[in-house]
Design a protein around this motif. Structure first.
Motif, PDB file in Angstrom:
ATOM      1  N   GLN A 105     -59.693 124.013  58.855  1.00 21.16           N
ATOM      2  CA  GLN A 105     -60.786 124.059  57.875  1.00 21.16           C
ATOM      3  C   GLN A 105     -61.866 125.091  58.217  1.00 21.16           C
ATOM      4  O   GLN A 105     -62.908 125.123  57.570  1.00 21.16           O
ATOM      5  N   ALA A 106     -61.603 125.941  59.193  1.00 25.42           N
ATOM      6  CA  ALA A 106     -62.655 126.813  59.723  1.00 25.42           C
ATOM      7  C   ALA A 106     -63.253 127.753  58.681  1.00 25.42           C
ATOM      8  O   ALA A 106     -64.434 128.094  58.761  1.00 25.42           O
ATOM      9  N   ASP A 107     -62.468 128.177  57.700  1.00 23.73           N
ATOM     10  CA  ASP A 107     -62.973 129.157  56.732  1.00 23.73           C
ATOM     11  C   ASP A 107     -63.587 128.520  55.490  1.00 23.73           C
ATOM     12  O   ASP A 107     -64.020 129.224  54.586  1.00 23.73           O
ATOM     13  N   LYS A 108     -63.626 127.200  55.440  1.00 28.77           N
ATOM     14  CA  LYS A 108     -64.217 126.535  54.274  1.00 28.77           C
ATOM     15  C   LYS A 108     -65.730 126.438  54.438  1.00 28.77           C
ATOM     16  O   LYS A 108     -66.265 126.577  55.532  1.00 28.77           O
ATOM     17  N   TYR A 109     -66.396 126.184  53.309  1.00 29.59           N
ATOM     18  CA  TYR A 109     -67.827 125.926  53.336  1.00 29.59           C
ATOM     19  C   TYR A 109     -68.046 124.411  53.316  1.00 29.59           C
ATOM     20  O   TYR A 109     -67.202 123.672  52.796  1.00 29.59           O
ATOM     21  N   PRO A 110     -69.177 123.947  53.869  1.00 29.42           N
ATOM     22  CA  PRO A 110     -69.403 122.504  53.970  1.00 29.42           C
ATOM     23  C   PRO A 110     -69.167 121.733  52.667  1.00 29.42           C
ATOM     24  O   PRO A 110     -68.578 120.655  52.683  1.00 29.42           O
ATOM     25  N   HIS A 111     -69.616 122.299  51.523  1.00 32.17           N
ATOM     26  CA  HIS A 111     -69.488 121.527  50.277  1.00 32.17           C
ATOM     27  C   HIS A 111     -68.036 121.342  49.845  1.00 32.17           C
ATOM     28  O   HIS A 111     -67.758 120.560  48.936  1.00 32.17           O
ATOM     29  N   GLN A 112     -67.126 122.062  50.484  1.00 32.02           N
ATOM     30  CA  GLN A 112     -65.709 121.896  50.153  1.00 32.02           C
ATOM     31  C   GLN A 112     -65.061 120.779  50.981  1.00 32.02           C
ATOM     32  O   GLN A 112     -63.876 120.507  50.820  1.00 32.02           O
ATOM     33  N   LEU A 113     -65.843 120.189  51.872  1.00 32.14           N
ATOM     34  CA  LEU A 113     -65.316 119.133  52.746  1.00 32.14           C
ATOM     35  C   LEU A 113     -65.847 117.762  52.327  1.00 32.14           C
ATOM     36  O   LEU A 113     -66.878 117.665  51.681  1.00 32.14           O
ATOM     37  N   SER A 114     -65.130 116.706  52.735  1.00 30.18           N
ATOM     38  CA  SER A 114     -65.630 115.345  52.509  1.00 30.18           C
ATOM     39  C   SER A 114     -66.771 115.067  53.487  1.00 30.18           C
ATOM     40  O   SER A 114     -66.958 115.809  54.460  1.00 30.18           O
ATOM     41  N   GLY A 115     -67.510 114.002  53.230  1.00 31.38           N
ATOM     42  CA  GLY A 115     -68.614 113.644  54.118  1.00 31.38           C
ATOM     43  C   GLY A 115     -68.163 113.429  55.555  1.00 31.38           C
ATOM     44  O   GLY A 115     -68.806 113.882  56.500  1.00 31.38           O
ATOM     45  N   GLY A 116     -67.023 112.757  55.703  1.00 30.66           N
ATOM     46  CA  GLY A 116     -66.504 112.495  57.047  1.00 30.66           C
ATOM     47  C   GLY A 116     -66.145 113.783  57.771  1.00 30.66           C
ATOM     48  O   GLY A 116     -66.414 113.936  58.972  1.00 30.66           O
ATOM     49  N   GLN A 117     -65.551 114.709  57.013  1.00 28.24           N
ATOM     50  CA  GLN A 117     -65.205 116.006  57.620  1.00 28.24           C
ATOM     51  C   GLN A 117     -66.469 116.771  57.982  1.00 28.24           C
ATOM     52  O   GLN A 117     -66.548 117.390  59.048  1.00 28.24           O
ATOM     53  N   GLN A 118     -67.480 116.720  57.095  1.00 30.97           N
ATOM     54  CA  GLN A 118     -68.739 117.415  57.378  1.00 30.97           C
ATOM     55  C   GLN A 118     -69.369 116.884  58.660  1.00 30.97           C
ATOM     56  O   GLN A 118     -69.848 117.653  59.496  1.00 30.97           O
ATOM     57  N   GLN A 119     -69.348 115.550  58.823  1.00 28.16           N
ATOM     58  CA  GLN A 119     -69.970 114.991  60.010  1.00 28.16           C
ATOM     59  C   GLN A 119     -69.190 115.388  61.265  1.00 28.16           C
ATOM     60  O   GLN A 119     -69.783 115.608  62.326  1.00 28.16           O
ATOM     61  N   ARG A 120     -67.863 115.507  61.142  1.00 25.23           N
ATOM     62  CA  ARG A 120     -67.083 115.944  62.305  1.00 25.23           C
ATOM     63  C   ARG A 120     -67.410 117.395  62.667  1.00 25.23           C
ATOM     64  O   ARG A 120     -67.439 117.760  63.843  1.00 25.23           O
ATOM     65  N   VAL A 121     -67.683 118.209  61.644  1.00 20.83           N
ATOM     66  CA  VAL A 121     -68.148 119.575  61.918  1.00 20.83           C
ATOM     67  C   VAL A 121     -69.508 119.507  62.631  1.00 20.83           C
ATOM     68  O   VAL A 121     -69.761 120.249  63.581  1.00 20.83           O
ATOM     69  N   GLY A 122     -70.356 118.593  62.168  1.00 18.96           N
ATOM     70  CA  GLY A 122     -71.668 118.410  62.790  1.00 18.96           C
ATOM     71  C   GLY A 122     -71.545 118.092  64.278  1.00 18.96           C
ATOM     72  O   GLY A 122     -72.312 118.594  65.106  1.00 18.96           O
ATOM     73  N   ILE A 123     -70.558 117.257  64.609  1.00 22.22           N
ATOM     74  CA  ILE A 123     -70.329 116.903  66.018  1.00 22.22           C
ATOM     75  C   ILE A 123     -69.852 118.134  66.796  1.00 22.22           C
ATOM     76  O   ILE A 123     -70.351 118.436  67.882  1.00 22.22           O
ATOM     77  N   ALA A 124     -68.908 118.876  66.195  1.00 23.08           N
ATOM     78  CA  ALA A 124     -68.391 120.084  66.851  1.00 23.08           C
ATOM     79  C   ALA A 124     -69.499 121.113  67.060  1.00 23.08           C
ATOM     80  O   ALA A 124     -69.587 121.757  68.101  1.00 23.08           O
ATOM     81  N   ARG A 125     -70.383 121.232  66.057  1.00 23.49           N
ATOM     82  CA  ARG A 125     -71.468 122.206  66.152  1.00 23.49           C
ATOM     83  C   ARG A 125     -72.403 121.867  67.318  1.00 23.49           C
ATOM     84  O   ARG A 125     -72.823 122.759  68.064  1.00 23.49           O
ATOM     85  N   ALA A 126     -72.708 120.581  67.470  1.00 23.24           N
ATOM     86  CA  ALA A 126     -73.590 120.178  68.570  1.00 23.24           C
ATOM     87  C   ALA A 126     -72.898 120.390  69.922  1.00 23.24           C
ATOM     88  O   ALA A 126     -73.512 120.865  70.875  1.00 23.24           O
ATOM     89  N   LEU A 127     -71.598 120.066  69.977  1.00 22.76           N
ATOM     90  CA  LEU A 127     -70.866 120.199  71.245  1.00 22.76           C
ATOM     91  C   LEU A 127     -70.703 121.649  71.677  1.00 22.76           C
ATOM     92  O   LEU A 127     -70.579 121.937  72.871  1.00 22.76           O
ATOM     93  N   ALA A 128     -70.711 122.557  70.716  1.00 26.12           N
ATOM     94  CA  ALA A 128     -70.500 123.979  71.024  1.00 26.12           C
ATOM     95  C   ALA A 128     -71.596 124.518  71.938  1.00 26.12           C
ATOM     96  O   ALA A 128     -71.419 125.540  72.596  1.00 26.12           O
ATOM     97  N   MET A 129     -72.742 123.844  71.984  1.00 33.12           N
ATOM     98  CA  MET A 129     -73.832 124.286  72.859  1.00 33.12           C
ATOM     99  C   MET A 129     -73.692 123.697  74.263  1.00 33.12           C
ATOM    100  O   MET A 129     -74.562 123.881  75.105  1.00 33.12           O
ATOM    101  N   ARG A 130     -72.592 122.953  74.488  1.00 32.25           N
ATOM    102  CA  ARG A 130     -72.320 122.319  75.784  1.00 32.25           C
ATOM    103  C   ARG A 130     -73.505 121.528  76.330  1.00 32.25           C
ATOM    104  O   ARG A 130     -73.996 121.781  77.451  1.00 32.25           O
ATOM    105  N   PRO A 131     -73.998 120.562  75.543  1.00 33.40           N
ATOM    106  CA  PRO A 131     -75.124 119.754  76.029  1.00 33.40           C
ATOM    107  C   PRO A 131     -74.652 118.742  77.070  1.00 33.40           C
ATOM    108  O   PRO A 131     -73.472 118.415  77.137  1.00 33.40           O
TER     109      PRO A 131
END
Lengths: 258, 230
Positions: free
Chosen positions: A143-169
């Motif tokens: 799903q990397a090339d899609k925009y958020p509005h093309q995803l379901s809420g659950g998928q969007q939140q999983r992207v949200g988790i990936a985005r936060a993890l990418a900063m290696r907190p």
């Protein structure tokens, strides 16, 4: 027990005349998974927002990794933190929001790579690899090339988790991550968080209304009421034999709404 | 004779055809004044919007007062002020520049509100996510806020472009030879006002309809989610 990674020392937070956190003392150990439950307005989300530096505090001291978060030590006394200090401290924390807060004009990949490239100074290729790896982990590799509005809420939140993890907190904050989701999409997000809790050494702080889930993943559950921790303990104990009357009432209302 | 063209008063139709090139020259001035005024309104409006949003009152208050003052006084008063009072202080501008400046200043009060509304429409959550990711304030503004605000701002700005165009005839009072002024001069010299003024009305109608359609077209083509960043 070693030095706690998070420590609230008599923290006071007010919104106008409303006291949201009332001399809160609260500690989280390195690698611990802590769930915060409680009625709305009890200050549970505020704890996360203070840690993410989205809300300032009025009194007390918050320590992250042994260092004051909202203060800087100069000449033996504490002074309000500069933006530079906050910037450095934020590197240790990642946050997942109730409303996802993805950037709607960026592809899923760009959502995840923007900060690693701009803030951590990764090359575009490195950031892309990291994004791909994280997307695979949250089950969205295609799903990397899609925009958020093309995803379901659950998928969007999983992207949200990936985005936060990418900063290696070192510390991950989850602010009611499934509250904005349709019931049938809650499971996919919780599965990702569960996997994260089981497989990583991350310190996790989770505010949720999913009691069953809290029971499964947390080392400790804290019940917040009126800006203080009313009761805390291992999930088995807190859910099956709560000591406080107020906790019993809350759990009864949430678990058995009829 | 005007601008080197002669009018033909043998019939109404011949008259209309003969003065058409003169009105076209006036129309060019009208369009120039519109573009010039719009450009000033865009830049000055953005400056006012940024100042009004400043965290300290010492900066935001004067900007708010200036905006209110500009918006609550007539364009004609501002135009006379710029045209007749500024020369007393040694600032002598050509009539066209004075007019375009007056239009730009007047409309900057409106465009500043458009910018502000557009920027404020971006949810707090977007700023919080940017902060949580440690993006700098300037990066957040240029890459998170602006790309989402611009598609909301452009249609509203386009509507003010049309409004400015309709206000250009006011400049005729300070001798700018825009379309209405040209028509009036033709009427003064031929004693026929009906034809030139009707033509000005007709040309304005065409200009307004075309530019409104352009704004609507632009609106449908703008990405609602913000300017996409891959």
């Amino acid at each position: 027990m070693s030095e706690p990674i998070i420590k609230f020392d008599k923290v006071v937070k007010r919104f106008g005349s409303v006291t949201v956190l009332n001399e809160l003392d609260f500690e989280v150990a390195q690698g611990e998974k802590v769930t915060i439950i409680g009625p709305s307005g009890s200050g549970k989300s505020t704890v996360l927002r203070i840690l993410m530096t989205l809300e300032n505090i009025q009194d007390g001291v918050v320590y992250v990794g042994g260092e004051p978060l909202w203060h800087e030590e100069r000449g033996g006394s504490l002074h309000p933190a500069s933006e530079k200090h906050l910037h450095r401290m934020r590197e240790q924390l990642g946050m997942v929001f109730q409303q996802f807060n993805l950037f709607p004009h960026m592809t899923v990949r760009r959502n995840i790579t923007e900060a690693p490239v701009r803030v951590l100074g990764l090359s575009k290729a490195e950031a892309k690899d990291r994004a791909e790896e994280l997307l695979a982990m949250v089950g969205l590799a295609d799903q990397a090339d899609k925009y958020p509005h093309q995803l379901s809420g659950g998928q969007q939140q999983r992207v949200g988790i990936a985005r936060a993890l990418a900063m290696r907190p070192k510390i991950m904050l989850f602010d009611e991550p499934t509250s904005a989701l349709d019931p049938e999409l809650v499971g996919e997000v919780l599965n990702v968080i569960r996997k994260l809790a089981e497989e990583h050494d991350l310190t996790m702080l989770l505010v949720t209304h999913e009691m069953q889930f809290a029971r499964q993943v947390s080392d400790r559950v804290c019940f917040f009421d009126k800006g203080k921790i009313k009761e805390e303990g291992p999930p088995e104990q807190l859910f099956t034999e709560p000591r406080e009357q107020r906790t019993r009432e809350f759990l009864k209302a949430v678990l058995d709404p009829d | 004779m005007l601008f080197g063209f002669h009018w033909d008063t043998s019939s109404e139709w011949a008259f209309a055809v003969s003065i058409f090139p003169m009105l076209m020259i006036g129309m060019l001035v009208t369009i120039e004044a519109t573009i010039f005024g719009f450009f000033i309104a865009l830049v000055l409006g953005l400056v006012l919007a940024v100042l009004k949003g400043a965290p300290t009152r010492i900066i935001s208050w004067p900007a708010i007062v200036i905006t209110e003052f500009i918006r609550d006084t007539p364009l004609l008063v501002q135009l006379f002020f710029l045209y007749y009072v500024l020369p007393d202080y040694g600032i002598i501008l050509p009539a066209f520049l004075t007019g375009a400046l007056a239009l730009g200043v007047q409309y900057s009060a409106y465009t500043s509100e458009v910018y502000r509304a557009g920027l404020e429409a971006i949810t707090q959550g977007q700023k919080e996510a940017s902060r949580a990711l440690n993006l700098t304030t300037s990066r957040t503004f240029t890459h998170i806020i602006l790309p989402q605000a611009i598609p909301r701002i452009i249609p509203a700005l386009g509507n003010y472009l049309v409004s400015i165009m309709k206000d250009v005839p006011v400049l005729s009072v300070v001798t700018v030879l825009e379309m209405l002024n040209v028509a009036k001069i033709i009427g003064d010299r031929t004693f026929d006002y009906l034809v030139p003024l009707s033509m000005v009305g007709g040309i304005y109608l065409v200009l307004t309809l075309v530019s409104s359609a352009g704004v609507r077209f632009l609106d449908t083509r703008l990405p609602k989610m913000g300017i996409p960043l891959k």
